[in-house]
Design a protein around this motif. Structure first.
Motif, PDB file in Angstrom:
ATOM      1  N   MET A 297     -20.196   0.816 -10.324  1.00 56.41           N
ATOM      2  CA  MET A 297     -19.705   1.622 -11.620  1.00 56.41           C
ATOM      3  C   MET A 297     -19.427   0.405 -12.571  1.00 56.41           C
ATOM      4  SD  MET A 297     -16.865   4.229 -12.447  1.00 56.41           S
ATOM      5  CE  MET A 297     -17.277   5.248 -11.188  1.00 56.41           C
ATOM      6  N   ASP A 298     -20.248   0.435 -13.947  1.00 56.19           N
ATOM      7  CA  ASP A 298     -19.875  -0.513 -14.927  1.00 56.19           C
ATOM      8  C   ASP A 298     -19.104   0.035 -15.941  1.00 56.19           C
ATOM      9  OD1 ASP A 298     -21.642   1.211 -16.188  1.00 56.19           O
ATOM     10  OD2 ASP A 298     -23.333  -0.204 -16.069  1.00 56.19           O
ATOM     11  N   GLU A 299     -18.922  -0.680 -17.043  1.00 54.84           N
ATOM     12  CA  GLU A 299     -18.138  -0.323 -18.078  1.00 54.84           C
ATOM     13  C   GLU A 299     -18.666   0.823 -18.942  1.00 54.84           C
ATOM     14  OE1 GLU A 299     -15.085  -1.027 -19.430  1.00 54.84           O
ATOM     15  OE2 GLU A 299     -14.897  -2.050 -17.229  1.00 54.84           O
ATOM     16  N   MET A 300     -20.129   1.078 -19.060  1.00 56.23           N
ATOM     17  CA  MET A 300     -20.495   2.188 -19.525  1.00 56.23           C
ATOM     18  C   MET A 300     -20.231   3.541 -18.899  1.00 56.23           C
ATOM     19  SD  MET A 300     -22.292   3.197 -22.102  1.00 56.23           S
ATOM     20  CE  MET A 300     -22.716   1.825 -23.042  1.00 56.23           C
ATOM     21  N   ASP A 301     -20.374   3.465 -17.590  1.00 58.87           N
ATOM     22  CA  ASP A 301     -20.051   4.568 -16.735  1.00 58.87           C
ATOM     23  C   ASP A 301     -18.542   4.892 -17.175  1.00 58.87           C
ATOM     24  OD1 ASP A 301     -22.436   4.838 -15.449  1.00 58.87           O
ATOM     25  OD2 ASP A 301     -21.837   3.708 -13.832  1.00 58.87           O
ATOM     26  N   ARG A 302     -17.585   3.958 -17.024  1.00 62.35           N
ATOM     27  CA  ARG A 302     -16.125   4.209 -17.285  1.00 62.35           C
ATOM     28  C   ARG A 302     -16.006   4.742 -18.734  1.00 62.35           C
ATOM     29  NH1 ARG A 302     -14.771   1.532 -12.918  1.00 62.35           N
ATOM     30  NH2 ARG A 302     -15.094  -0.612 -12.763  1.00 62.35           N
ATOM     31  N   SER A 303     -16.814   4.262 -19.673  1.00 64.38           N
ATOM     32  CA  SER A 303     -16.761   4.671 -20.906  1.00 64.38           C
ATOM     33  C   SER A 303     -17.131   6.459 -21.085  1.00 64.38           C
ATOM     34  CB  SER A 303     -17.491   3.992 -21.916  1.00 64.38           C
ATOM     35  OG  SER A 303     -17.077   2.786 -22.287  1.00 64.38           O
ATOM     36  N   ILE A 304     -18.286   6.725 -20.435  1.00 66.33           N
ATOM     37  CA  ILE A 304     -18.817   8.103 -20.297  1.00 66.33           C
ATOM     38  C   ILE A 304     -17.981   9.020 -19.660  1.00 66.33           C
ATOM     39  CG2 ILE A 304     -20.385   9.765 -19.006  1.00 66.33           C
ATOM     40  CD1 ILE A 304     -22.481   7.369 -19.373  1.00 66.33           C
ATOM     41  N   LEU A 305     -16.871   8.246 -18.593  1.00 61.58           N
ATOM     42  CA  LEU A 305     -16.111   9.240 -17.834  1.00 61.58           C
ATOM     43  C   LEU A 305     -14.758   9.488 -18.604  1.00 61.58           C
ATOM     44  CD1 LEU A 305     -16.242   7.661 -14.482  1.00 61.58           C
ATOM     45  CD2 LEU A 305     -16.999   9.653 -15.103  1.00 61.58           C
ATOM     46  N   ALA A 306     -14.309   8.531 -19.472  1.00 62.20           N
ATOM     47  CA  ALA A 306     -13.222   8.562 -20.388  1.00 62.20           C
ATOM     48  C   ALA A 306     -13.598   9.644 -21.453  1.00 62.20           C
ATOM     49  CB  ALA A 306     -13.087   7.179 -21.196  1.00 62.20           C
ATOM     50  N   VAL A 307     -14.573   9.600 -22.266  1.00 65.17           N
ATOM     51  CA  VAL A 307     -14.970  10.813 -22.957  1.00 65.17           C
ATOM     52  C   VAL A 307     -14.921  11.839 -22.419  1.00 65.17           C
ATOM     53  CG1 VAL A 307     -16.915  11.556 -24.588  1.00 65.17           C
ATOM     54  CG2 VAL A 307     -16.254   9.310 -24.526  1.00 65.17           C
ATOM     55  N   LEU A 308     -15.885  12.150 -21.175  1.00 66.98           N
ATOM     56  CA  LEU A 308     -15.871  13.507 -20.588  1.00 66.98           C
ATOM     57  C   LEU A 308     -14.485  13.951 -20.022  1.00 66.98           C
ATOM     58  CD1 LEU A 308     -19.129  13.023 -18.529  1.00 66.98           C
ATOM     59  CD2 LEU A 308     -18.861  14.530 -20.353  1.00 66.98           C
ATOM     60  N   GLU A 309     -13.546  13.047 -19.823  1.00 69.39           N
ATOM     61  CA  GLU A 309     -12.360  13.755 -19.239  1.00 69.39           C
ATOM     62  C   GLU A 309     -11.530  14.359 -20.417  1.00 69.39           C
ATOM     63  OE1 GLU A 309      -9.637  11.191 -15.988  1.00 69.39           O
ATOM     64  OE2 GLU A 309     -10.014  10.219 -17.779  1.00 69.39           O
ATOM     65  N   GLN A 310     -11.781  13.735 -21.647  1.00 67.28           N
ATOM     66  CA  GLN A 310     -10.966  14.551 -22.857  1.00 67.28           C
ATOM     67  C   GLN A 310     -11.825  15.584 -23.512  1.00 67.28           C
ATOM     68  OE1 GLN A 310      -7.971  13.737 -23.866  1.00 67.28           O
ATOM     69  NE2 GLN A 310      -7.953  12.693 -22.028  1.00 67.28           N
ATOM     70  N   HIS A 311     -13.165  15.497 -23.184  1.00 69.15           N
ATOM     71  CA  HIS A 311     -14.237  16.391 -24.101  1.00 69.15           C
ATOM     72  C   HIS A 311     -15.215  16.929 -23.192  1.00 69.15           C
ATOM     73  CE1 HIS A 311     -12.176  15.213 -27.714  1.00 69.15           C
ATOM     74  NE2 HIS A 311     -12.464  13.884 -27.498  1.00 69.15           N
ATOM     75  N   GLY A 312     -14.918  17.785 -22.011  1.00 71.15           N
ATOM     76  CA  GLY A 312     -15.917  18.112 -20.843  1.00 71.15           C
ATOM     77  C   GLY A 312     -17.095  18.889 -21.491  1.00 71.15           C
ATOM     78  N   ARG A 313     -16.911  19.580 -22.618  1.00 73.39           N
ATOM     79  CA  ARG A 313     -17.977  20.426 -23.242  1.00 73.39           C
ATOM     80  C   ARG A 313     -18.683  19.641 -24.387  1.00 73.39           C
ATOM     81  NH1 ARG A 313     -17.453  26.270 -22.569  1.00 73.39           N
ATOM     82  NH2 ARG A 313     -18.421  26.369 -24.727  1.00 73.39           N
ATOM     83  N   ILE A 314     -18.665  18.339 -24.320  1.00 72.76           N
ATOM     84  CA  ILE A 314     -19.335  17.735 -25.452  1.00 72.76           C
ATOM     85  C   ILE A 314     -20.838  17.712 -25.060  1.00 72.76           C
ATOM     86  CG2 ILE A 314     -19.242  15.375 -24.197  1.00 72.76           C
ATOM     87  CD1 ILE A 314     -18.814  14.241 -26.816  1.00 72.76           C
ATOM     88  N   SER A 315     -21.703  17.855 -26.131  1.00 73.17           N
ATOM     89  CA  SER A 315     -23.043  17.510 -25.955  1.00 73.17           C
ATOM     90  C   SER A 315     -23.474  16.308 -25.254  1.00 73.17           C
ATOM     91  CB  SER A 315     -24.016  18.032 -27.100  1.00 73.17           C
ATOM     92  OG  SER A 315     -23.731  17.050 -27.906  1.00 73.17           O
ATOM     93  N   ASN A 316     -24.760  16.187 -24.771  1.00 74.51           N
ATOM     94  CA  ASN A 316     -25.039  14.881 -24.207  1.00 74.51           C
ATOM     95  C   ASN A 316     -25.646  14.170 -25.630  1.00 74.51           C
ATOM     96  OD1 ASN A 316     -26.322  13.173 -22.417  1.00 74.51           O
ATOM     97  ND2 ASN A 316     -28.086  13.468 -23.297  1.00 74.51           N
ATOM     98  N   SER A 317     -25.919  14.698 -26.359  1.00 75.80           N
ATOM     99  CA  SER A 317     -26.481  13.744 -27.661  1.00 75.80           C
ATOM    100  C   SER A 317     -25.064  13.043 -28.363  1.00 75.80           C
ATOM    101  CB  SER A 317     -27.166  14.315 -28.786  1.00 75.80           C
ATOM    102  OG  SER A 317     -26.329  15.533 -29.455  1.00 75.80           O
TER     103      SER A 317
END
Length: 147
Positions: A1-21
């Motif tokens: 897991m790299d920093e980009m994965d951690r960034s993705i997870l941080a956003v998804l934790e707060q906004h699970g319904r966010i669109s992929n774009s």
């Protein structure tokens, strides 16, 4: 897991319904690589699921109580019997096997104090192996419940 994965997870934790774009924009990727990373994180079990966080008061469960439970004995059959019983109680939102003064820490959500009294007397205290229950009534929650 790299920093980009951690960034993705941080956003998804707060906004699970966010669109992929939108997720891709926020983390600085194009949509296709972002989606590939999300799917890989799902496949690897890092992302275990998505869910709605419901306001307990809106569903008639406005009282949150944390209950510390101590068992009489700690044999495997006694622990298994307690765990089978506790997982069948819908008022128990979370059950944590812990160290310290208690064996288990429960998060219980019910309508009000009389409902908790009924739950305590007729469900929790009657489970196999329960020695003591110490209850802590929540007066205010200062952070959002992420679960």
């Amino acid at each position: 897991m790299d920093e980009m994965d951690r960034s993705i997870l941080a956003v998804l934790e707060q906004h699970g319904r966010i669109s992929n774009s939108e997720l891709a924009d926020r983390v600085g990727l194009s949509p296709s690589p972002c989606l590939r990373r999300v799917r890989r994180l799902e496949d690897e079990g890092v992302i275990r699921g998505y869910r709605a966080v419901i306001d307990p008061a809106a569903t008639g469960r406005g009282l949150r109580v944390f209950a510390g439970v101590r068992l009489i004995r700690h044999t495997r059959p006694d622990v298994a019997a307690f765990e089978r019983g506790i997982t069948r109680l819908p008022a128990v939102v979370a059950c944590h096997h812990i160290t310290g003064n208690f064996d288990y820490l429960l998060q219980v959500e019910v309508a009000d104090l009389p409902a908790y009294e009924d739950f305590h007397a007729h469900q929790l205290a009657t489970l196999p192996g329960v020695a003591t229950v110490t209850s802590y009534v929540t007066m205010k929650t200062l952070t959002a419940d992420p679960t």
